[in-house]
Design a protein around this motif. Structure first.
Motif, PDB file in Angstrom:
ATOM      1  N   LEU A 193      38.007  53.509  63.555  1.00  0.00           N
ATOM      2  CA  LEU A 193      37.561  52.257  62.935  1.00  0.00           C
ATOM      3  C   LEU A 193      36.957  52.469  61.550  1.00  0.00           C
ATOM      4  CD1 LEU A 193      35.878  50.486  65.995  1.00  0.00           C
ATOM      5  CD2 LEU A 193      38.031  49.873  64.892  1.00  0.00           C
ATOM      6  N   ARG A 194      36.514  53.677  61.259  1.00  0.00           N
ATOM      7  CA  ARG A 194      35.763  53.901  60.025  1.00  0.00           C
ATOM      8  C   ARG A 194      36.528  53.542  58.743  1.00  0.00           C
ATOM      9  NH1 ARG A 194      31.988  59.288  61.001  1.00  0.00           N
ATOM     10  NH2 ARG A 194      30.688  58.331  62.623  1.00  0.00           N
ATOM     11  N   PRO A 195      37.800  53.962  58.574  1.00  0.00           N
ATOM     12  CA  PRO A 195      38.487  53.561  57.349  1.00  0.00           C
ATOM     13  C   PRO A 195      38.688  52.050  57.234  1.00  0.00           C
ATOM     14  CG  PRO A 195      39.977  54.713  58.866  1.00  0.00           C
ATOM     15  CD  PRO A 195      38.593  54.906  59.365  1.00  0.00           C
ATOM     16  N   PHE A 196      38.816  51.345  58.357  1.00  0.00           N
ATOM     17  CA  PHE A 196      38.956  49.889  58.298  1.00  0.00           C
ATOM     18  C   PHE A 196      37.635  49.234  57.883  1.00  0.00           C
ATOM     19  CE2 PHE A 196      42.337  51.232  61.158  1.00  0.00           C
ATOM     20  CZ  PHE A 196      43.415  50.510  60.677  1.00  0.00           C
ATOM     21  N   ILE A 197      36.519  49.782  58.383  1.00  0.00           N
ATOM     22  CA  ILE A 197      35.208  49.272  57.978  1.00  0.00           C
ATOM     23  C   ILE A 197      34.977  49.529  56.493  1.00  0.00           C
ATOM     24  CG2 ILE A 197      32.718  49.544  58.306  1.00  0.00           C
ATOM     25  CD1 ILE A 197      33.338  50.279  61.254  1.00  0.00           C
ATOM     26  N   ALA A 198      35.340  50.723  56.028  1.00  0.00           N
ATOM     27  CA  ALA A 198      35.152  51.065  54.613  1.00  0.00           C
ATOM     28  C   ALA A 198      36.045  50.234  53.705  1.00  0.00           C
ATOM     29  CB  ALA A 198      35.442  52.552  54.402  1.00  0.00           C
ATOM     30  N   ALA A 199      37.158  49.732  54.236  1.00  0.00           N
ATOM     31  CA  ALA A 199      38.077  48.933  53.421  1.00  0.00           C
ATOM     32  C   ALA A 199      37.475  47.586  53.032  1.00  0.00           C
ATOM     33  CB  ALA A 199      39.385  48.721  54.180  1.00  0.00           C
ATOM     34  N   ALA A 200      36.578  47.044  53.863  1.00  0.00           N
ATOM     35  CA  ALA A 200      36.021  45.711  53.613  1.00  0.00           C
ATOM     36  C   ALA A 200      35.254  45.629  52.287  1.00  0.00           C
ATOM     37  CB  ALA A 200      35.151  45.279  54.786  1.00  0.00           C
ATOM     38  N   PRO A 201      34.263  46.507  52.033  1.00  0.00           N
ATOM     39  CA  PRO A 201      33.570  46.421  50.734  1.00  0.00           C
ATOM     40  C   PRO A 201      34.489  46.761  49.564  1.00  0.00           C
ATOM     41  CG  PRO A 201      32.859  48.371  51.949  1.00  0.00           C
ATOM     42  CD  PRO A 201      33.640  47.529  52.905  1.00  0.00           C
ATOM     43  N   ALA A 202      35.459  47.635  49.767  1.00  0.00           N
ATOM     44  CA  ALA A 202      36.390  47.976  48.688  1.00  0.00           C
ATOM     45  C   ALA A 202      37.252  46.773  48.320  1.00  0.00           C
ATOM     46  CB  ALA A 202      37.266  49.151  49.107  1.00  0.00           C
ATOM     47  N   LEU A 203      37.722  46.041  49.330  1.00  0.00           N
ATOM     48  CA  LEU A 203      38.536  44.847  49.088  1.00  0.00           C
ATOM     49  C   LEU A 203      37.721  43.782  48.367  1.00  0.00           C
ATOM     50  CD1 LEU A 203      41.445  43.875  49.777  1.00  0.00           C
ATOM     51  CD2 LEU A 203      40.463  42.744  51.774  1.00  0.00           C
ATOM     52  N   ALA A 204      36.478  43.587  48.811  1.00  0.00           N
ATOM     53  CA  ALA A 204      35.608  42.596  48.171  1.00  0.00           C
ATOM     54  C   ALA A 204      35.287  42.999  46.734  1.00  0.00           C
ATOM     55  CB  ALA A 204      34.328  42.435  48.982  1.00  0.00           C
ATOM     56  N   GLY A 205      34.983  44.283  46.528  1.00  0.00           N
ATOM     57  CA  GLY A 205      34.661  44.757  45.186  1.00  0.00           C
ATOM     58  C   GLY A 205      35.829  44.619  44.224  1.00  0.00           C
ATOM     59  N   GLY A 206      37.044  44.950  44.684  1.00  0.00           N
ATOM     60  CA  GLY A 206      38.218  44.813  43.841  1.00  0.00           C
ATOM     61  C   GLY A 206      38.514  43.380  43.479  1.00  0.00           C
ATOM     62  N   TRP A 207      38.301  42.473  44.434  1.00  0.00           N
ATOM     63  CA  TRP A 207      38.538  41.054  44.172  1.00  0.00           C
ATOM     64  C   TRP A 207      37.518  40.502  43.176  1.00  0.00           C
ATOM     65  CZ3 TRP A 207      35.588  36.664  46.049  1.00  0.00           C
ATOM     66  CH2 TRP A 207      36.195  35.443  45.772  1.00  0.00           C
ATOM     67  N   LEU A 208      36.243  40.834  43.361  1.00  0.00           N
ATOM     68  CA  LEU A 208      35.205  40.379  42.430  1.00  0.00           C
ATOM     69  C   LEU A 208      35.427  40.948  41.034  1.00  0.00           C
ATOM     70  CD1 LEU A 208      32.063  40.669  44.753  1.00  0.00           C
ATOM     71  CD2 LEU A 208      33.182  38.570  43.957  1.00  0.00           C
ATOM     72  N   TRP A 209      35.854  42.205  40.974  1.00  0.00           N
ATOM     73  CA  TRP A 209      36.145  42.835  39.680  1.00  0.00           C
ATOM     74  C   TRP A 209      37.246  42.078  38.937  1.00  0.00           C
ATOM     75  CZ3 TRP A 209      34.573  46.577  36.356  1.00  0.00           C
ATOM     76  CH2 TRP A 209      35.511  47.094  35.443  1.00  0.00           C
ATOM     77  N   SER A 210      38.292  41.670  39.653  1.00  0.00           N
ATOM     78  CA  SER A 210      39.399  40.951  39.011  1.00  0.00           C
ATOM     79  C   SER A 210      38.976  39.563  38.550  1.00  0.00           C
ATOM     80  CB  SER A 210      40.585  40.847  39.979  1.00  0.00           C
ATOM     81  OG  SER A 210      40.254  40.059  41.112  1.00  0.00           O
ATOM     82  N   LEU A 211      37.978  38.954  39.212  1.00  0.00           N
ATOM     83  CA  LEU A 211      37.464  37.664  38.758  1.00  0.00           C
ATOM     84  C   LEU A 211      36.665  37.813  37.468  1.00  0.00           C
ATOM     85  CD1 LEU A 211      36.232  35.996  42.091  1.00  0.00           C
ATOM     86  CD2 LEU A 211      38.351  35.546  40.830  1.00  0.00           C
ATOM     87  N   TRP A 212      35.916  38.899  37.382  1.00  0.00           N
ATOM     88  CA  TRP A 212      35.078  39.130  36.211  1.00  0.00           C
ATOM     89  C   TRP A 212      35.900  39.615  35.019  1.00  0.00           C
ATOM     90  CZ3 TRP A 212      33.304  44.077  34.153  1.00  0.00           C
ATOM     91  CH2 TRP A 212      32.388  43.927  33.104  1.00  0.00           C
ATOM     92  N   LEU A 213      36.864  40.515  35.291  1.00  0.00           N
ATOM     93  CA  LEU A 213      37.692  41.074  34.229  1.00  0.00           C
ATOM     94  C   LEU A 213      39.146  41.075  34.698  1.00  0.00           C
ATOM     95  CD1 LEU A 213      37.598  42.490  31.422  1.00  0.00           C
ATOM     96  CD2 LEU A 213      37.533  44.670  32.650  1.00  0.00           C
ATOM     97  N   PRO A 214      39.931  40.080  34.262  1.00  0.00           N
ATOM     98  CA  PRO A 214      41.328  39.987  34.700  1.00  0.00           C
ATOM     99  C   PRO A 214      42.090  41.300  34.476  1.00  0.00           C
ATOM    100  CG  PRO A 214      40.707  38.025  33.479  1.00  0.00           C
ATOM    101  CD  PRO A 214      39.570  38.992  33.344  1.00  0.00           C
ATOM    102  N   VAL A 215      42.838  41.710  35.483  1.00  0.00           N
ATOM    103  CA  VAL A 215      43.585  42.967  35.428  1.00  0.00           C
ATOM    104  C   VAL A 215      44.922  42.719  34.736  1.00  0.00           C
ATOM    105  CG1 VAL A 215      44.586  44.838  36.781  1.00  0.00           C
ATOM    106  CG2 VAL A 215      42.462  43.734  37.535  1.00  0.00           C
ATOM    107  N   SER A 216      45.041  43.231  33.513  1.00  0.00           N
ATOM    108  CA  SER A 216      46.262  43.038  32.741  1.00  0.00           C
ATOM    109  C   SER A 216      46.601  44.337  32.015  1.00  0.00           C
ATOM    110  CB  SER A 216      46.082  41.893  31.725  1.00  0.00           C
ATOM    111  OG  SER A 216      47.238  41.724  30.943  1.00  0.00           O
TER     112      SER A 216
END
Length: 519
Positions: A450-473
Motif C-alpha cells: 500500500l505504501r507507494p499508493f499512499i505516497a502517490a496521493a500527495p504527489a498527485l495533489a502537488g503536481g496538480w497544484l503546481w500546474s495551476l500556479w505555473l502552467p506546464v508548457s
C-alpha cells in the motif's frame, strides 16, 4: 493466519534468500537501465520520424511493423518461452547436452518457420493486405517485402535473447534489443530520409537492417554462453516432445498477447485513416513507459520462477513475488502520475497532428497501472508450466478486445480504441492474478504494498497544484514538473520508512546503477 505466517508474509528472512534478492535487483537494475535507453531512443525515433514523414506515413509504417511483428510471433512458435524455461532448469541441473538440445531445437524450428513465412510475405503481399483488412492501404505492398527480410532475424533474436536470459544475465538483452537495435534503426532511418526523401520507406528499411544485425548477434552471444556448459551427458530422448508440448500452446498465446495490445491499431486501420493508427500508436508508446519497469524485473525474475517452482520452493517464491511486485509499483508509480497529470504536454511532443491523443494516453495509462500493480502474474503462470492456461486467457482477452474494438472504435475513434485497450488489459491481468492464487496459492501483496499508493496521493495533489500556479508548457517545464512530482512521491515514501527486504533491494539496485554510470 498464524502470527508466524503473518510475519513471514511481511518480511523475508535475509539469510534465506539474500542471494536471490541481490541477483534480481542487479539484473533488474541492468534491465531497467537498458529499457530506459530503449524507450528514450524509440521515443526519439517516434518524435523525429513522425515529425519528418507526417502522421499518415508514420501510420503506414506502424501498420507494417504491427503485421511483421505478429508474423514473427507466429514464427517463434512459443520456443522463446520454452527455451527460457527449459534451459533454466537444465542449466541448474548441469545437464549441458540437454541445454544444447533445447537451443538447437528452438533455433532450428524457429528459423525454418520464419523463412517459410517470410517467403509468403515477399511473394504474396496482397494476401496479407486482404487478411488484415487493409485493402485500401496499397502503399504497404512495397513495404511488406522489406519487412519480410526482418522476419527470420526477429525470430532468431527472440529465441536467442530468451536463451541468454536463462543463464540469469540481462547483459545481452540490454546490449542487443535495448541498445544496438533501436540505435541502428534510428541512425539508418534518419540517413535514409536524407537520401531517399520523406516517406514510409526509410523507417521500414531502418527497421529491417537493425533486426538483421540483432538476429546475428543474439545467436552468437547465446553460443558463447552455452559453450561453457559441460557436454558429458547425453541428449534426452523425450526432451524435444516435452519442449514442444510446452511451447506450442504459446504459439497462439504469444500472438494473442501481442494482438491484445495491437488489435486497436489494426481496427483503426480498417475504420479510419492511417493517421488515426499513428496517433493511437503514439499514445500507446507513452502509456507503455511504465512497462519498462515491469519488463526489467520480469526478465530476470522469470528464470528464478522456473527454478524455484521446479524445486518446489513455493514459500521462497511467494516471498520474492511480493517483494518484486512491490518494487515494480514503487519504481513505476511516478511515471504513471506524470502521465495522468500532463497528457497534453506528453503527446504534444510528437507534433500538432497528435494532439487529439491526450485523452487516449490518460485512459491507456489506467490500464498500465493495473498491469504493473499485479506484478509478474503472467510470467508466473508461464514459468510454472501452465502454458495452456495462458493461451486460454489470451484467447478470452482477444475475443473481448475485438468485440470492444468494433463497438467503440467505429463510434469514438481513437478514444474508443483506448477504452477498449484499457479494459482488455485490466481483464487479462485480473484473470491471471486469480489463477495464480488458485493454482499456486500465492499472491503478490502484503501491507507494505500500500505504501507507494499512499505516497502517490500527495504527489498527485502537488503536481496538480503546481500546474495551476505555473502552467506546464514546453519540454523544460514538463521536465521540471515531472521532477517535482517524483520528489514529492519519493519524500512520502521515505517518511513511511523501509523494511529489511527493501533496504537489501535498494542496496543492490544502487550498486548496479553506480556500475552503469561513467567513471
Amino acid at each position: 493466519m498464524s502470527r508466524e505466517s503473518h510475519q513471514r508474509d511481511q518480511e523475508i528472512a535475509p539469510e534465506s534468500i539474500q542471494q536471490e534478492i541481490g541477483q534480481i535487483a542487479r539484473g533488474a537494475g541492468l534491465g531497467l537501465g537498458g529499457n530506459i535507453y530503449l524507450y528514450f531512443i524509440n521515443f526519439l525515433f517516434g518524435v523525429l520520424v513522425a515529425r519528418k514523414i507526417g502522421a499518415e506515413s508514420f501510420g503506414l509504417y506502424t501498420l507494417g511493423v504491427t503485421a511483421v511483428t505478429l508474423l514473427a510471433r507466429l514464427s517463434v512458435v512459443g520456443l522463446d518461452r520454452g527455451s527460457l524455461r527449459y534451459v533454466s532448469i537444465k542449466r541448474r541441473e548441469r545437464e549441458g547436452a540437454a541445454v544444447w538440445q533445447v537451443i538447437w531445437i528452438s533455433l532450428g524450428i524457429g528459423l525454418l518457420v520464419s523463412l517459410f513465412t517470410a517467403a509468403i510475405l515477399i511473394f504474396f503481399p496482397g494476401f496479407f493486405l486482404n487478411s488484415f483488412g487493409w485493402r485500401d492501404k496499397t502503399a504497404l505492398l512495397r513495404l511488406f517485402p522489406i519487412f519480410a527480410l526482418a522476419l527470420p532475424a526477429m525470430t532468431m533474436t527472440a529465441i536467442g535473447i530468451a536463451g541468454t536470459q536463462a543463464f540469469r544475465t540481462l547483459r545481452y538483452r540490454a546490449l542487443i534489443p535495448n541498445f544496438i537495435l533501436p540505435t541502428t534503426k534510428l541512425l539508418v532511418t534518419l540517413a535514409l530520409i536524407f537520401i531517399l526523401g520523406v516517406s514510409a520507406l526509410p523507417p521500414a528499411l531502418g527497421f529491417a537492417s537493425s533486426q538483421i544485425l540483432g538476429g546475428i548477434l543474439a545467436v552468437y552471444f547465446l553460443w558463447r554462453l552455452a559453450r561453457k556448459m559441460p557436454r558429458e551427458t547425453k541428449w534426452e530422448p523425450g526432451l524435444m516432445s516435452e519442449l514442444l508440448k510446452y511451447s506450442l500452446p504459446l504459439l497462439l498465446s504469444s500472438v494473442l498477447v501481442y494482438l491484445n495490445g495491437r488489435t486497436e491499431i489494426m481496427v483503426l486501420g480498417i475504420f479510419n485513416q492511417a493517421n488515426s493508427s499513428g496517433i493511437y500508436n503514439a499514445a500507446l508508446r507513452l502509456a507503455g513507459l511504465s512497462m519498462i519497469v515491469l519488463t526489467a524485473f520480469n526478465a530476470i525474475f522469470a528464470p528464478v520462477i522456473a527454478d524455484l517452482h521446479h524445486r518446489g520452493e513455493i514459500e521462497q517464491l511467494a516471498a520474492l513475488f511480493k517483494l518484486v511486485t512491490r518494487w515494480v509499483i514503487i519504481v513505476a508509480m511516478p511515471i504513471f502520475l506524470v502521465q495522468m497529470l500532463y497528457p497534453h504536454q506528453l503527446i504534444g511532443l510528437f507534433g500538432k497532428d497528435f494532439a487529439s491523443g491526450a485523452l487516449a494516453l490518460r485512459i491507456l495509462s489506467l490500464g498500465t497501472l493495473v498491469k504493473f500493480s499485479t506484478g509478474a502474474v503472467g510470467i508466473m503462470l508461464l514459468m510454472s508450466g501452465h502454458s495452456g492456461l495462458v493461451m486460454f486467457n489470451s484467447l478470452l482477452t482477444l475475443g473481448v478486445a475485438l468485440t470492444l474494438d468494433f463497438i467503440l472504435i467505429q463510434a469514438f475513434g481513437v478514444t474508443g480504441a483506448a477504452v477498449a485497450g484499457m479494459l482488455s488489459l485490466v481483464l487479462v491481468n485480473l484473470v491471471n492474478l486469480g489463477e495464480v492464487w488458485h493454482l499456486l496459492r500465492i499472491h503478490p501483496y502484503n501491507r507494505y504494498t500500500l505504501r507507494p499508493f499512499i505516497a502517490a496521493a500527495p504527489a498527485l495533489a502537488g503536481g496538480w497544484l503546481w500546474s495551476l500556479w505555473l502552467p506546464v508548457s514546453g519540454l523544460a517545464a514538463l521536465t521540471a514538473s515531472s521532477v517535482l512530482v517524483t520528489a514529492i512521491y519519493a519524500g512520502a515514501l521515505m517518511l513511511m520508512g523501509w523494511n529489511e527486504d527493501d533496504r537489501m533491494m535498494m542496496a543492490a539496485l544502487g550498486k548496479r546503477f553506480r556500475r552503469l554510470l561513467p567513471g
